[in-house]
Write a protein that holds these residues in place. Structure first.
Motif, PDB file in Angstrom:
ATOM      1  N   LYS A 361     -13.302  18.274 -10.460  1.00 48.40           N
ATOM      2  CA  LYS A 361     -14.702  18.794 -10.176  1.00 48.40           C
ATOM      3  C   LYS A 361     -14.965  19.359 -11.272  1.00 48.40           C
ATOM      4  O   LYS A 361     -13.959  20.647 -11.925  1.00 48.40           O
ATOM      5  N   ILE A 363     -17.664  22.104 -13.532  1.00 46.25           N
ATOM      6  CA  ILE A 363     -18.673  23.147 -12.584  1.00 46.25           C
ATOM      7  C   ILE A 363     -18.888  23.544 -14.208  1.00 46.25           C
ATOM      8  O   ILE A 363     -18.562  24.396 -14.629  1.00 46.25           O
ATOM      9  N   ARG A 406     -12.713  23.707  -3.671  1.00 43.80           N
ATOM     10  CA  ARG A 406     -13.481  24.106  -2.784  1.00 43.80           C
ATOM     11  C   ARG A 406     -14.338  25.783  -2.933  1.00 43.80           C
ATOM     12  O   ARG A 406     -15.701  26.092  -3.229  1.00 43.80           O
ATOM     13  N   GLU A 407     -13.042  26.091  -2.267  1.00 44.20           N
ATOM     14  CA  GLU A 407     -13.234  27.508  -2.005  1.00 44.20           C
ATOM     15  C   GLU A 407     -13.675  28.365  -3.771  1.00 44.20           C
ATOM     16  O   GLU A 407     -14.336  28.905  -3.618  1.00 44.20           O
ATOM     17  N   GLU A 409     -15.247  26.788  -6.179  1.00 42.26           N
ATOM     18  CA  GLU A 409     -16.311  26.526  -6.634  1.00 42.26           C
ATOM     19  C   GLU A 409     -17.344  27.463  -6.296  1.00 42.26           C
ATOM     20  O   GLU A 409     -18.414  27.838  -6.624  1.00 42.26           O
ATOM     21  N   GLN A 410     -17.423  27.748  -4.205  1.00 40.35           N
ATOM     22  CA  GLN A 410     -18.953  28.338  -3.462  1.00 40.35           C
ATOM     23  C   GLN A 410     -18.104  29.497  -4.088  1.00 40.35           C
ATOM     24  O   GLN A 410     -18.762  30.217  -4.292  1.00 40.35           O
ATOM     25  N   TYR A 411     -16.948  30.108  -4.524  1.00 40.68           N
ATOM     26  CA  TYR A 411     -16.790  31.729  -4.713  1.00 40.68           C
ATOM     27  C   TYR A 411     -17.531  31.982  -6.455  1.00 40.68           C
ATOM     28  O   TYR A 411     -18.437  32.542  -6.881  1.00 40.68           O
ATOM     29  N   LYS A 413     -19.855  29.768  -7.690  1.00 37.52           N
ATOM     30  CA  LYS A 413     -21.150  29.628  -7.278  1.00 37.52           C
ATOM     31  C   LYS A 413     -21.879  30.400  -6.952  1.00 37.52           C
ATOM     32  O   LYS A 413     -23.925  31.227  -7.212  1.00 37.52           O
ATOM     33  N   LYS A 414     -21.888  32.038  -6.080  1.00 42.30           N
ATOM     34  CA  LYS A 414     -21.723  33.175  -5.779  1.00 42.30           C
ATOM     35  C   LYS A 414     -21.769  33.966  -7.040  1.00 42.30           C
ATOM     36  O   LYS A 414     -22.766  34.883  -6.863  1.00 42.30           O
TER      37      LYS A 414
END
Length: 662
Positions: A361, A363, A406-407, A409-411, A413-414
């Motif tokens: 991934k 980012i 994915r975890e 990536e979400q972190y 993005k926040k």
């Protein structure tokens, strides 16, 4: 002709025989009835009502049960060896015995209170065709039934004939007897409840065919949260009868019944319910159950294709309700070395490091830099994920376990949000007011003839010629001759008053990111000289003089740390340090200074002006130079000294305005 007579003779004989058999059966029934009526007067158990429901039970077992329940003495002949499938409720024992005698050709002899039951010679049982009580209302698609030990095959045939809808019964369930009552219920609801009370599964196929199925080992019926009948799986449960009638949804928490959750290892209960064509939602309660067993069972319930790459070890204890299949896999793999990946509808399950399960991934950070972001990612999350930095493009490449990627990536993005900027305008205002008074007479002998003239304010110099003429005029009127002064003698007369009113204003602007430090420093610097003499001994002693100039600073320094709140309010931590020169320094001496400091934390709205404070100080000075002793005598001190008196007032005001810039 003779052949016809023979046929007629045979038919007449058969009719006579049949009539004789019927008369014999009727006579036997009347004799049995008379015997039982007479016996009932002394044996009250014959008039006692019974409640017996049997299916496929031998006549001897049935009669023994009847005798035991009603306190009867019955002797059964071994020739009575047929099976009974009947339901008797609210009937007396006498009527039950009369029914059996007439239906199966039995003779009952009475000796005292003992009833001896045997089979009549050449007696044939009379088989009665039982009516299947089913009704169908085509106007509202309503189905009613009143069933008592009816075979499933006949019930399904009757319902299909009345409704015109196809019902399928597997071969192994054709002879299964069912019981149930329903009054004018919707067709599918009536079938669903009929299956439930008789321990069967019920499904409707895509081609509008209704199918009854038997429960497989481990399955049981129950009422789910939606108050609908459903099937759940409990591997420790062997008895798959209508146990669903005893276990409602409430015992999913307590797990009442044959098996207790948390008892033997590997015990669990699972069921899934459809959610409008979007897959099933699972409710699972498991205690120390192998993960692989739960995955296999849930995959079968969800009807998904899966492939397991590696051995799945470990057990799990869980209690979840109404989660999807993906959420179920994600939750059980948390904290394990296993993961899953969906590829074209196929679930690939195995170790995170296996080929085919690794993910990559990219980012791209939008608002933050790589340096700050890398320090924010917890070290535990990087364990099975390789992170590479591309500083030129401000990007991160993540490679490893899909769920961890994915975890992360979400972190990220926040955290990757735009940081607002704060524009700080600092307005500094210095107001100085004061006056200086300089007076005095100074005299002396110069190295050369002094230059005469000037003004009173700056100092007027009188030479020797003017002074001698003044002295000669004084000598004309008396007998004393004061004399004359030398040609290089001078007298300096000064009288000066200075007024000062100065206003200095500066408006510097600073910009900094939210939460970062901004600093401002404005000031001046003065130097004073110090001399150092070093004596170097030698044949000829040498003295070396060194001049050194030392700096003294006087600054206005302001440090600000802004923090923006969610409602556009700004919290400012402010530190102010002000130093300034005061008075006139003596020659080759450090200049005197004054210092003021304060710290504060304030909160203001966006674009509000803040007054940090007015720092006011007053300076008073009184100095003089002259001839010793004479410079201190009143009146004479004005002739033999020069004096300076200073009064100064300084006011410093600082204004700060903070503006948020997104």
């Amino acid at each position: 002709m003779n052949f016809k007579i023979i046929i007629i003779t045979i038919l007449v004989s058969l009719c006579a025989f049949t009539k004789g058999m019927a008369q014999t059966a009727d006579e036997n029934f009347q004799r049995v009835q008379q015997r039982l009526d007479a016996l009932a007067m002394t044996v009250p158990g014959l008039e006692k009502k019974v409640k017996l429901s049997v299916s496929g039970v031998s006549a001897q077992e049935f009669l023994r049960a009847l005798a035991q329940s009603n306190d009867l003495n019955i002797n059964i002949d071994p020739s009575v060896n047929f099976s009974i499938a009947n339901n008797f409720t609210g009937e007396t024992a006498k009527n039950v015995l009369l029914f059996l005698a007439k239906t199966y050709g039995l003779d009952i002899n009475v000796i005292g209170s003992i009833m001896s039951i045997n089979k009549l010679p050449n007696a044939r049982p009379v088989y009665l065709v039982k009516e299947v009580k089913v009704q169908y209302n085509p106007q509202n698609n309503g189905l009613s039934y009143d069933l008592q030990n009816d075979t499933l095959a006949k019930v399904a045939q009757r319902i299909s004939a009345l409704s015109g809808k196809n019902l399928i019964v597997p071969t192994n369930l054709l002879q299964k007897t069912i019981t149930g009552f329903m009054s004018e219920a919707p067709f599918e609801t009536a079938l669903e409840k009929l299956a439930y009370v008789n321990g069967l599964k019920y499904k409707k196929t895509n081609d509008e065919v209704y199918v009854f199925e038997a429960l497989i080992p481990g399955e049981e019926l129950f009422i789910n949260d939606d108050q609908q009948t459903d099937v759940r799986f409990r591997p420790g449960n062997v008895n798959n009868g209508a146990n669903g009638m005893n276990n409602g949804m409430g015992d999913m928490n307590g797990m009442q019944g044959g098996q207790q959750m948390g008892g033997q290892p590997g015990n669990y209960a699972m069921y899934g319910k459809n959610q409008n064509g979007k897959g099933k939602l699972f409710t699972i309660q498991a205690s120390n159950t192998p993960i692989l067993e739960l995955i296999k069972r849930a995959s079968e319930e969800a009807n998904v294709n899966y492939f397991i790459y590696s051995q799945i070890d470990g057990s799990i204890t869980t209690s979840v309700k109404d989660i999807s299949f993906d959420q179920f896999l994600t939750s059980i793999f948390q904290g394990t070395p296993y993961t899953y990946k969906v590829d074209d509808g196929m679930y690939l399950i195995g170790n995170r490091r296996n080929e085919g399960l690794r993910e990559n991934k990219i980012i791209h950070l939008q608002h933050r830099s790589l340096d700050t972001m890398m320090t924010m990612i917890p070290m535990d999350w990087r364990k099975d994920v390789e992170i590479k930095e591309f500083r030129e493009q401000n990007m991160l490449l993540l490679s490893g376990s899909g769920p961890q990627i994915r975890e992360i990536e979400q972190y990220i993005k926040k955290l990757d949000k735009m940081v607002p900027m704060v524009l700080i305008e600092v307005t500094m205002l210095d107001i100085q007011k004061g006056n200086t008074l300089k007076t005095g007479i100074s005299m002396g002998v110069a190295d050369s003839i002094p230059k005469v003239g000037g003004s009173i304010a700056d100092g007027m110099v009188f030479g020797s010629g003017s002074i001698n003429r003044f002295l000669s005029q004084l000598g004309k009127n008396n007998s004393f001759n004061i004399g004359k002064v030398t040609p290089n003698f001078y007298v300096r007369l000064q009288a000066l008053e200075e007024n000062k009113n100065v206003e200095m204003r500066s408006v510097p602007k600073l910009s900094t990111l939210n939460g970062h430090h901004a600093s401002l420093s404005i000031g001046s610097k003065q130097y004073y000289k110090t001399q150092t003499q070093n004596v170097i001994p030698s044949l000829q002693t040498t003295t070396v003089t060194t001049d050194q100039f030392t700096a003294v600073d006087a600054n206005l320094k302001i440090d600000i740390w802004p923090v923006i709140a969610g409602d556009d309010q700004i919290t400012l931590k402010i530190k102010v340090d002000i130093s300034d020169f005061i008075g006139s320094p003596a020659k080759n001496e450090p200049p005197p200074t004054s210092n003021s400091k304060f710290e504060s934390i304030i909160r203001a709205r966006n674009e509000d002006m803040i007054v940090l404070g007015g720092i006011e100080r007053t300076e008073n000075g009184n100095s003089g130079r002259g001839i010793p002793i004479l410079s201190r005598i009143p009146i004479l001190k004005w002739l033999f000294s020069s004096r300076e008196k200073t009064t100064k007032k300084v006011v410093s005001v600082v204004f700060i305005k903070a503006t948020i810039i997104y």
